[in-house]
Design a protein around this motif. Structure first.
Motif, PDB file in Angstrom:
ATOM      1  N   CYS A   1     -30.919 -54.004  -4.686  1.00  0.00           N
ATOM      2  CA  CYS A   1     -30.516 -54.137  -6.182  1.00  0.00           C
ATOM      3  C   CYS A   1     -30.510 -53.088  -7.143  1.00  0.00           C
ATOM      4  O   CYS A   1     -29.635 -53.010  -7.620  1.00  0.00           O
ATOM      5  CB  CYS A   1     -32.037 -54.904  -6.593  1.00  0.00           C
ATOM      6  SG  CYS A   1     -32.450 -56.564  -5.893  1.00  0.00           S
TER       7      CYS A   1
ATOM      8  N   LEU B   1     -39.860 -61.955  -1.601  1.00  0.00           N
ATOM      9  CA  LEU B   1     -40.047 -61.839  -3.063  1.00  0.00           C
ATOM     10  C   LEU B   1     -41.467 -61.764  -3.559  1.00  0.00           C
ATOM     11  O   LEU B   1     -41.933 -61.230  -4.374  1.00  0.00           O
ATOM     12  CB  LEU B   1     -39.277 -62.797  -3.761  1.00  0.00           C
ATOM     13  CG  LEU B   1     -37.681 -62.625  -3.494  1.00  0.00           C
ATOM     14  CD1 LEU B   1     -36.798 -63.408  -4.483  1.00  0.00           C
ATOM     15  CD2 LEU B   1     -37.103 -61.148  -3.796  1.00  0.00           C
TER      16      LEU B   1
ATOM     17  N   LEU C   1     -42.868 -58.751  -2.955  1.00  0.00           N
ATOM     18  CA  LEU C   1     -42.593 -57.730  -3.928  1.00  0.00           C
ATOM     19  C   LEU C   1     -43.429 -58.117  -5.229  1.00  0.00           C
ATOM     20  O   LEU C   1     -44.038 -57.158  -5.873  1.00  0.00           O
ATOM     21  CB  LEU C   1     -41.148 -57.858  -4.399  1.00  0.00           C
ATOM     22  CG  LEU C   1     -39.954 -57.251  -3.648  1.00  0.00           C
ATOM     23  CD1 LEU C   1     -38.674 -57.642  -4.253  1.00  0.00           C
ATOM     24  CD2 LEU C   1     -40.323 -55.986  -3.531  1.00  0.00           C
TER      25      LEU C   1
ATOM     26  N   GLY D   1     -41.814 -56.739  -8.852  1.00  0.00           N
ATOM     27  CA  GLY D   1     -41.251 -57.966  -9.478  1.00  0.00           C
ATOM     28  C   GLY D   1     -42.262 -58.792 -10.327  1.00  0.00           C
ATOM     29  O   GLY D   1     -43.401 -58.721 -10.086  1.00  0.00           O
TER      30      GLY D   1
ATOM     31  N   VAL E   1     -36.601 -58.367 -10.512  1.00  0.00           N
ATOM     32  CA  VAL E   1     -36.859 -57.452  -9.486  1.00  0.00           C
ATOM     33  C   VAL E   1     -37.154 -56.081 -10.115  1.00  0.00           C
ATOM     34  O   VAL E   1     -36.028 -55.676 -10.987  1.00  0.00           O
ATOM     35  CB  VAL E   1     -35.762 -57.414  -8.604  1.00  0.00           C
ATOM     36  CG1 VAL E   1     -35.975 -56.203  -7.669  1.00  0.00           C
ATOM     37  CG2 VAL E   1     -35.518 -58.765  -7.765  1.00  0.00           C
TER      38      VAL E   1
END
Length: 175
Positions: free
Chosen positions: A38, A75, A78, A84, A96
């Protein structure tokens, strides 16, 4: 060109491992990869289903891909690590934080000071798309992340955010 880490070429990496200790290490590797990817491509938001077809989670050279369920778990990890934030209650769109909002806030304020923009009013559109920010990491930043970062500055007394007709029309006065 983005360089994938060695684990990305290892087929078992694309299946969540049943042994907890192994799965924990695997999730950490995937989280690190997501953050690096990212950052490299300046991606601020991931949809679990949309990114399931990206090279980030699909390695065609070994004919492997991470499942949508596994992507959701990566995710979620994260988010639990503070890198995130879910943007909806379905937990399928994630903001993110390859830089956290307080880090973005500092970068933006440093730019404001370097460029002599203290005491001036800018729209969020100007901050995101100005020719003056093209070379900066926050150029084309996701509007939600920019707002979170500016709210950090506002809480520190370094700016005041003004309402606009649309989110890009929001204004900010730097103090």
């Amino acid at each position: 060109m983005f360089r994938y880490p060695p684990f990305y070429s290892y087929p078992p990496s694309f299946t969540l491992q049943p042994v907890k200790a192994t799965r924990e290490k695997q999730l950490k590797l995937w989280c690190d990869l997501v953050l690096s990817y990212c950052k490299h491509y300046k991606i601020f938001k991931l949809s679990v289903t949309e990114c399931a077809t990206w090279s980030l989670f699909v390695n065609t050279s070994i004919d492997r891909k991470l499942s949508v369920d596994a992507i959701g778990k990566v995710l979620s990890r994260l988010v639990s690590m503070g890198y995130g934030e879910w943007l909806n209650k379905e937990a399928n769109v994630c903001l993110v934080y390859w830089r956290r909002p307080n880090e973005w806030a500092q970068l933006i304020y440093d730019w404001v000071e370097r460029s002599g923009r203290r005491k001036s009013i800018l729209t969020l559109y100007e901050i995101r798309f100005s020719e003056d920010t093209v070379e900066l990491e926050f150029h084309e930043m996701d509007i939600e992340l920019l707002l979170k970062s500016l709210q950090v500055l506002e809480s520190q007394g370094k700016c005041v955010i003004f309402e606009g007709k649309t989110s890009d029309d929001l204004g900010v006065k730097f103090l």
